[in-house]
Design a protein around this motif. Sequence first.
Motif, PDB file in Angstrom:
ATOM      1  N   ALA A  28      19.609  37.924  14.365  1.00  0.00           N
ATOM      2  CA  ALA A  28      20.513  39.049  14.138  1.00  0.00           C
ATOM      3  C   ALA A  28      20.813  39.773  15.438  1.00  0.00           C
ATOM      4  O   ALA A  28      21.891  40.336  15.611  1.00  0.00           O
ATOM      5  N   GLY A  29      19.848  39.762  16.345  1.00  0.00           N
ATOM      6  CA  GLY A  29      19.994  40.464  17.620  1.00  0.00           C
ATOM      7  C   GLY A  29      20.124  39.502  18.781  1.00  0.00           C
ATOM      8  O   GLY A  29      19.474  38.458  18.820  1.00  0.00           O
ATOM      9  N   HIS A 116      12.864  41.480  37.032  1.00  0.00           N
ATOM     10  CA  HIS A 116      14.288  41.169  37.087  1.00  0.00           C
ATOM     11  C   HIS A 116      14.569  39.951  36.218  1.00  0.00           C
ATOM     12  O   HIS A 116      13.924  38.925  36.343  1.00  0.00           O
ATOM     13  N   GLY A 117      15.504  40.091  35.280  1.00  0.00           N
ATOM     14  CA  GLY A 117      15.870  38.991  34.393  1.00  0.00           C
ATOM     15  C   GLY A 117      15.097  38.936  33.094  1.00  0.00           C
ATOM     16  O   GLY A 117      15.429  38.146  32.212  1.00  0.00           O
ATOM     17  N   ASP A 118      14.050  39.783  32.940  1.00  0.00           N
ATOM     18  CA  ASP A 118      13.282  39.818  31.687  1.00  0.00           C
ATOM     19  C   ASP A 118      14.176  40.226  30.520  1.00  0.00           C
ATOM     20  O   ASP A 118      15.036  41.113  30.658  1.00  0.00           O
ATOM     21  N   ARG A 119      13.913  39.649  29.354  1.00  0.00           N
ATOM     22  CA  ARG A 119      14.562  40.102  28.125  1.00  0.00           C
ATOM     23  C   ARG A 119      13.834  41.374  27.690  1.00  0.00           C
ATOM     24  O   ARG A 119      12.639  41.338  27.405  1.00  0.00           O
ATOM     25  N   ILE A 120      14.547  42.505  27.663  1.00  0.00           N
ATOM     26  CA  ILE A 120      13.891  43.795  27.452  1.00  0.00           C
ATOM     27  C   ILE A 120      14.223  44.465  26.124  1.00  0.00           C
ATOM     28  O   ILE A 120      13.547  45.411  25.716  1.00  0.00           O
ATOM     29  N   ALA A 121      15.277  44.015  25.464  1.00  0.00           N
ATOM     30  CA  ALA A 121      15.695  44.633  24.202  1.00  0.00           C
ATOM     31  C   ALA A 121      16.614  43.648  23.507  1.00  0.00           C
ATOM     32  O   ALA A 121      16.883  42.556  24.025  1.00  0.00           O
ATOM     33  N   GLN A 122      17.071  44.030  22.334  1.00  0.00           N
ATOM     34  CA  GLN A 122      18.063  43.215  21.652  1.00  0.00           C
ATOM     35  C   GLN A 122      19.179  44.105  21.136  1.00  0.00           C
ATOM     36  O   GLN A 122      18.973  45.301  20.892  1.00  0.00           O
ATOM     37  N   CYS A 123      20.364  43.525  21.004  1.00  0.00           N
ATOM     38  CA  CYS A 123      21.491  44.300  20.490  1.00  0.00           C
ATOM     39  C   CYS A 123      22.003  43.664  19.207  1.00  0.00           C
ATOM     40  O   CYS A 123      22.039  42.443  19.077  1.00  0.00           O
TER      41      CYS A 123
END
Length: 155
Positions: A28-29, A116-123
């Motif tokens: 979903a994100g 740098h480049g880490d996945r930090i959240a979802q939208c």
Amino acid sequence: MAVDVRVMREDGADPAVPLPAYQTVGSAGADICANLPVEMRAAGFVLQPMERAIVPTGLRVAIPVGFEMQIRPRSGMALKHGITLPNTPGTIDSDYRGPLGVALVNLGAAPYVVRHGDRIAQCVVAPVVQAGFALVADLDDTPRGQGGFGSTGTR
């Protein structure tokens, strides 16, 4: 339903950092990555326990009218490290064109390094309904009535 969100990179953003992307067919994100300033890329950004910070993504977005982009925590970061969003979900409105930053908070006991480049959240892109608000003298009765926090029980 497919919705097209236009995305542009900010000046100085690293083009090697991926755009938001869904990791599985049923996601979903779409994951959002940190795009740190040049001087922070090698070492990363340290988020101390109980510290809050805006982490840049290097992106700006144009969301269609009638939709919003909700910024949500990544469950693995929250469970393993106590990293979450202080205003979850954060809302990006369809008329906002500024930098897309992610507010993170470290609720864990140890410092956490955002690389740098880490996945930090979802939208999550979701439809929006704007309501009308009308002042009235009375509200209709319901079986729940004025019962608030915890009033429906736990079982």
